[in-house]
Design a protein around this motif. Structure first.
Motif, PDB file in Angstrom:
ATOM      1  N   ILE A 195       8.733  -0.246   2.870  1.00  0.00           N
ATOM      2  CA  ILE A 195       8.842  -1.304   3.984  1.00  0.00           C
ATOM      3  C   ILE A 195       8.133  -2.551   3.367  1.00  0.00           C
ATOM      4  O   ILE A 195       8.815  -3.639   3.314  1.00  0.00           O
ATOM      5  CB  ILE A 195       8.637  -0.985   5.052  1.00  0.00           C
ATOM      6  N   LEU A 196       6.875  -2.273   2.937  1.00  0.00           N
ATOM      7  CA  LEU A 196       6.055  -3.472   2.412  1.00  0.00           C
ATOM      8  C   LEU A 196       6.832  -3.991   0.952  1.00  0.00           C
ATOM      9  O   LEU A 196       6.829  -5.062   0.960  1.00  0.00           O
ATOM     10  CB  LEU A 196       4.845  -3.050   2.175  1.00  0.00           C
ATOM     11  N   ASP A 197       7.147  -3.096   0.148  1.00  0.00           N
ATOM     12  CA  ASP A 197       7.968  -3.574  -1.136  1.00  0.00           C
ATOM     13  C   ASP A 197       9.223  -4.295  -0.808  1.00  0.00           C
ATOM     14  O   ASP A 197       9.540  -5.382  -1.471  1.00  0.00           O
ATOM     15  CB  ASP A 197       8.033  -2.208  -1.943  1.00  0.00           C
ATOM     16  N   ALA A 198       9.944  -3.671   0.114  1.00  0.00           N
ATOM     17  CA  ALA A 198      11.214  -4.634   0.516  1.00  0.00           C
ATOM     18  C   ALA A 198      10.860  -5.876   1.287  1.00  0.00           C
ATOM     19  O   ALA A 198      11.727  -6.961   0.806  1.00  0.00           O
ATOM     20  CB  ALA A 198      11.928  -3.840   1.663  1.00  0.00           C
ATOM     21  N   GLY A 207      15.344   1.873   9.527  1.00  0.00           N
ATOM     22  CA  GLY A 207      15.757   1.083  10.494  1.00  0.00           C
ATOM     23  C   GLY A 207      14.699   0.037  11.110  1.00  0.00           C
ATOM     24  O   GLY A 207      13.508   0.310  10.922  1.00  0.00           O
ATOM     25  N   LYS A 208      15.210  -0.874  12.154  1.00  0.00           N
ATOM     26  CA  LYS A 208      14.411  -1.799  12.471  1.00  0.00           C
ATOM     27  C   LYS A 208      13.241  -1.197  13.493  1.00  0.00           C
ATOM     28  O   LYS A 208      12.070  -1.625  13.685  1.00  0.00           O
ATOM     29  CB  LYS A 208      15.254  -2.905  13.297  1.00  0.00           C
ATOM     30  N   ILE A 220      15.092  -6.970   5.739  1.00  0.00           N
ATOM     31  CA  ILE A 220      14.052  -6.180   5.165  1.00  0.00           C
ATOM     32  C   ILE A 220      14.501  -4.797   5.483  1.00  0.00           C
ATOM     33  O   ILE A 220      14.403  -4.015   4.538  1.00  0.00           O
ATOM     34  CB  ILE A 220      12.843  -6.684   5.749  1.00  0.00           C
ATOM     35  N   ALA A 221      14.862  -4.439   6.594  1.00  0.00           N
ATOM     36  CA  ALA A 221      15.230  -3.066   6.990  1.00  0.00           C
ATOM     37  C   ALA A 221      16.495  -2.690   6.047  1.00  0.00           C
ATOM     38  O   ALA A 221      16.362  -1.383   5.677  1.00  0.00           O
ATOM     39  CB  ALA A 221      15.866  -2.913   8.414  1.00  0.00           C
ATOM     40  N   ALA A 227       7.665  -0.352  14.805  1.00  0.00           N
ATOM     41  CA  ALA A 227       6.727   0.804  15.065  1.00  0.00           C
ATOM     42  C   ALA A 227       5.275   0.591  14.425  1.00  0.00           C
ATOM     43  O   ALA A 227       4.312   1.091  14.750  1.00  0.00           O
ATOM     44  CB  ALA A 227       7.337   2.291  15.062  1.00  0.00           C
ATOM     45  N   ARG A 228       5.699   0.026  13.165  1.00  0.00           N
ATOM     46  CA  ARG A 228       4.374  -0.290  12.311  1.00  0.00           C
ATOM     47  C   ARG A 228       3.856  -1.663  12.383  1.00  0.00           C
ATOM     48  O   ARG A 228       2.741  -1.768  12.339  1.00  0.00           O
ATOM     49  CB  ARG A 228       5.039   0.305  10.964  1.00  0.00           C
TER      50      ARG A 228
END
Length: 246
Positions: A44-47, A72-73, A65-66, A78-79
């Motif tokens: 997620i962070l890389d994206a 998933g969004k 980003i998702a 959730a993070r």
């Protein structure tokens, strides 16, 4: 941790070789284990880093980003509470964590000047990575929106870079006569490390922030490092740390 149970469709009981009746095994599903959760976070962070660099903060969307993260969004939310929280984490990880993780190759050279030049060149080429500079530009541009983030990153980056400089200088000079100079005494070493970084890294970093094509700086790097190291070593040998105001 809440888990759900996915039951396979019931099938007729079967008998084993001993004649005992058995049923199909139930499959349990839930949150991924910690090691897989870490991979999801990194993805997620890389994206997010990629999308923020391409679109800027305003142009980036959680939807894109998702898609890039193949996630998933709901997994992202959730993070991370929102896009601001995600941006904060990206900047913190990619500027601060990268400094802490920097590893220099074994320095090349016989004299301490040659070894300092080798390490300084590695440090400078590492710092002038196009994506890293792009993220710094973005963080500066969004400083009005994230004043606390800008101040924290600036303060922590300075502290981490100083720690890195202390480590490099201590290792490079401990077996050389240079290491016996007052500038390399334990109580003086943080100031000496900051001076080394200010001479070597800061001028080119500022140039890079305003340079569209970073490769245009490549022809200047070796000469800049050589001059900077020569100036730094001469200053240390002159006893500047004993009279820093003179």
């Amino acid at each position: 941790m809440t888990t759900s149970t996915l039951k396979m469709p019931r099938a007729p009981k079967t008998k084993t070789a001993t004649g005992t009746a058995t049923r199909p095994i139930e499959v349990r599903a839930g949150r991924p284990p910690k090691e897989l959760a870490g991979e999801v976070d990194a993805r997620i962070l890389d994206a997010a880093r990629k999308v923020f660099l391409q679109r800027g903060f305003e142009g980036a969307s959680i939807d894109e980003i998702a898609d890039v993260a193949r996630s998933g969004k709901r997994t992202i939310y959730a993070r991370f509470q929102d896009k601001r929280a995600l941006f904060t984490e990206v900047v913190t990880r990619d500027i601060l964590s990268r400094i802490a993780e920097f590893k220099a190759d074994a320095p090349v050279g016989v004299t301490v000047e040659e070894r300092l030049t080798s390490v300084a060149s590695t440090l400078l080429h590492w710092g002038l990575d196009a994506d890293r500079i792009g993220l710094m530009r973005l963080a500066i541009a969004e400083a009005h929106r994230f004043p606390d983030l800008a101040a924290t990153v600036n303060r922590r980056a300075r502290a981490l870079a100083t720690e890195l400089g202390i480590h490099l200088l201590r290792d490079l000079t401990q077996s050389d006569e240079l290491g016996k100079l007052p500038a390399f005494a334990p109580e003086q070493l943080p100031t000496t490390a900051r001076m080394f970084l200010d001479i070597i890294a800061v001028p080119m970093l500022l140039r890079a922030l305003f340079e569209v094509d970073l490769k245009a700086l490549d022809p200047e790097l070796d000469e800049h490092v050589a001059r900077g190291v020569a100036f730094f070593v001469a200053a240390c040998r002159s006893g500047w740390s004993e009279n820093p105001t003179q």
